[in-house]
Design an enzyme around this catalytic site. Structure first.
Site, PDB file in Angstrom:
ATOM      1  N   GLY A 184      57.422  58.211  38.554  1.00 51.38           N
ATOM      2  CA  GLY A 184      56.739  58.509  37.313  1.00 51.38           C
ATOM      3  C   GLY A 184      55.849  59.734  37.389  1.00 51.38           C
ATOM      4  N   THR A 185      55.180  59.931  38.514  1.00 49.44           N
ATOM      5  CA  THR A 185      54.280  61.083  38.637  1.00 49.44           C
ATOM      6  C   THR A 185      55.044  62.387  38.534  1.00 49.44           C
ATOM      7  OG1 THR A 185      52.651  59.869  39.953  1.00 49.44           O
ATOM      8  CG2 THR A 185      52.665  62.263  40.176  1.00 49.44           C
ATOM      9  N   ASN A 190      48.342  51.576  30.607  1.00 49.86           N
ATOM     10  CA  ASN A 190      48.611  50.922  31.882  1.00 49.86           C
ATOM     11  C   ASN A 190      47.480  50.015  32.346  1.00 49.86           C
ATOM     12  OD1 ASN A 190      47.498  53.750  32.213  1.00 49.86           O
ATOM     13  ND2 ASN A 190      47.100  52.942  34.264  1.00 49.86           N
ATOM     14  N   HIS A 220      59.872  51.322  40.143  1.00 43.62           N
ATOM     15  CA  HIS A 220      59.202  50.249  40.882  1.00 43.62           C
ATOM     16  C   HIS A 220      58.332  49.366  39.997  1.00 43.62           C
ATOM     17  CE1 HIS A 220      54.940  51.803  41.488  1.00 43.62           C
ATOM     18  NE2 HIS A 220      55.528  52.874  41.006  1.00 43.62           N
ATOM     19  N   THR A 224      68.706  67.321  46.183  1.00 38.97           N
ATOM     20  CA  THR A 224      69.791  66.380  46.386  1.00 38.97           C
ATOM     21  C   THR A 224      69.445  65.045  45.732  1.00 38.97           C
ATOM     22  OG1 THR A 224      70.363  67.417  48.490  1.00 38.97           O
ATOM     23  CG2 THR A 224      71.179  65.186  48.120  1.00 38.97           C
ATOM     24  N   CYS A 267      40.756  54.268  41.848  1.00 37.58           N
ATOM     25  CA  CYS A 267      40.093  54.583  43.110  1.00 37.58           C
ATOM     26  C   CYS A 267      40.681  55.886  43.610  1.00 37.58           C
ATOM     27  CB  CYS A 267      40.293  53.466  44.121  1.00 37.58           C
ATOM     28  SG  CYS A 267      39.374  53.676  45.647  1.00 37.58           S
TER      29      CYS A 267
END
Length: 397
Positions: free
Chosen positions: A73-74, A160, A210, A245, A339
């Site tokens: 996602g990042t 989120n 994930h 790849t 954090c």
């Protein structure tokens, strides 16, 4: 899912991989060949990869060519924000980047990087006390900045931290009417609410495997056919706007994970949602019984909130202390704050919602998944009264 005998209630951080997904992943890892190679092994690898791309694309409502596999996602968010900004600026758009307050740190930090190094003018669009980005607020921000000066707008499909679901179609419609591409971060929403890229009106959509039981390090950016985003990575042009790849096994596992949580129409399985919502109601009732002063944050229960999310603030407590105490009791949850580099910070989401800092400091996020069991919720309810008493006795120091 009871992990190592403990209760795991942090599915929004990462959701455990089901056996069926693990089996598909391991089998796909045996695939020999680079999917970009022209020999037989490479072409067979390519067939496996593209079949997985077809399945993921169908389940999220986009065309095969619009789905770009990423490392998570990042990366997807960074490619969308930076790529769209650069492309739009080269095409003559203005420097303004509109971002909803309370976004994930991947969006916040990418936008701040554009501001600090790429001459972007970053404008934060306010959210309300529920964590909702109101269409009127977006329209007002566009009018104030000037549509012709805006390069891109970005907002979450669902928050989120507090689980509030945004009116995505209306927000994207407003952006599109002003000729502005909208990037939607759907990482936390995937698998919990229906996501259809074509119907949303978004220009770009970020996803991660994930969060739905796929592997860490696998994600996707859906980029509309008529949308151009400059590349972050160069060196092969294996995918539109992304070199590198391609991860055949990761794509297969992503598709397998989605197939478990979504039906053939791409909608979250009704039985799963009913299961998760019933456990969430059990959790909320238990939390309120354990501490009647606890405040449920975010949108009211219902379609405006993710079914697996329950976010509370506990007056007089420090969220980090509660996490530690619950962990010692065998229950894994998370704080509502981020954090960064080992330094606890009060949640920027809650602050953007107007929650006072001393109240926001006592935040806990409980998130459930399709494998969550009643015993895990019960373990939390048993452990919570003692944890709250201990955290409150320790104070906010």
């Amino acid at each position: 899912m009871m992990v190592g005998g403990n209760a795991y209630l942090d599915h929004a951080a990462t959701s455990p991989m089901p056996d069926a997904v693990l089996d598909a992943y391991v089998e796909a890892l045996r695939t020999v060949g680079n999917p970009a190679s022209t020999h037989g092994h490479g072409q067979r690898a390519s067939q496996v990869l593209e079949s997985a791309r077809d399945r993921v694309a169908r389940l999220v409502g986009c065309d095969h060519a619009e789905l770009i596999f990423t490392a998570g996602g990042t990366e997807s968010i960074n490619l969308a924000l930076k790529g769209l900004y650069w492309s739009r600026r080269r095409a003559g758009a203005g420097p303004v980047v509109l971002v909803a307050a309370g976004e994930h740190h991947a969006t916040v930090e990418a936008a701040e990087w554009l501001r600090d190094t790429q001459d972007a003018e970053l404008v934060w669009v306010p959210i309300d006390e529920r964590g909702l980005l109101a269409p009127d607020a977006l329209a007002a921000a566009i009018d104030e900045a000037g549509a012709d000066r805006i390069a891109v707008v970005s907002f979450l499909w669902a928050n989120n931290e507090v689980g509030t679901v945004q009116p995505v179609r209306e927000l994207c419609r407003i952006a599109a009417e002003h000729g502005i591409p909208a990037h939607v971060d759907a990482v936390s929403a995937l698998g919990q609410v229906p996501i259809d890229f074509a119907e949303s009106g978004a220009a770009a959509l970020s996803l991660s495997a994930h969060k739905v039981g796929g592997p860490v390090g696998v994600g996707a950016l859906v980029l509309g056919r008529r949308v151009t985003a400059d590349a972050l990575l160069h060196g092969g042009s294996q995918q539109r706007s992304r070199s590198g790849t391609q991860d055949v096994a990761g794509a297969v596992a992503f598709a397998a994970a989605l197939a478990l949580v979504l039906d053939e129409d791409g909608r979250p399985r009704a039985s799963t949602i009913e299961h998760v919502e019933s456990l969430r109601e059990r959790l909320i009732s238990g939390v309120r019984a354990a501490d009647p002063s606890a405040v449920l944050r975010g949108a009211p229960l219902g379609p405006g909130r993710l079914p697996g999310n329950a976010h509370f603030t506990f007056p007089g407590c420090q969220g980090d202390s509660l996490v530690f105490l619950l962990d010692a009791a065998g229950v894994s949850v998370s704080v509502g704050s981020a954090c960064q580099a080992g330094v606890a910070e009060i949640s920027h989401v809650l602050l953007a919602m107007g929650v006072a800092p001393d109240e926001a400091a006592g935040a806990l996020r409980f998130t459930l998944g399709h494998a969550t069991r009643p015993a895990e919720v019960d373990a939390l309810v048993r452990a919570l009264p003692g944890a709250v008493r201990a955290a409150r006795a320790a104070g906010l120091s």
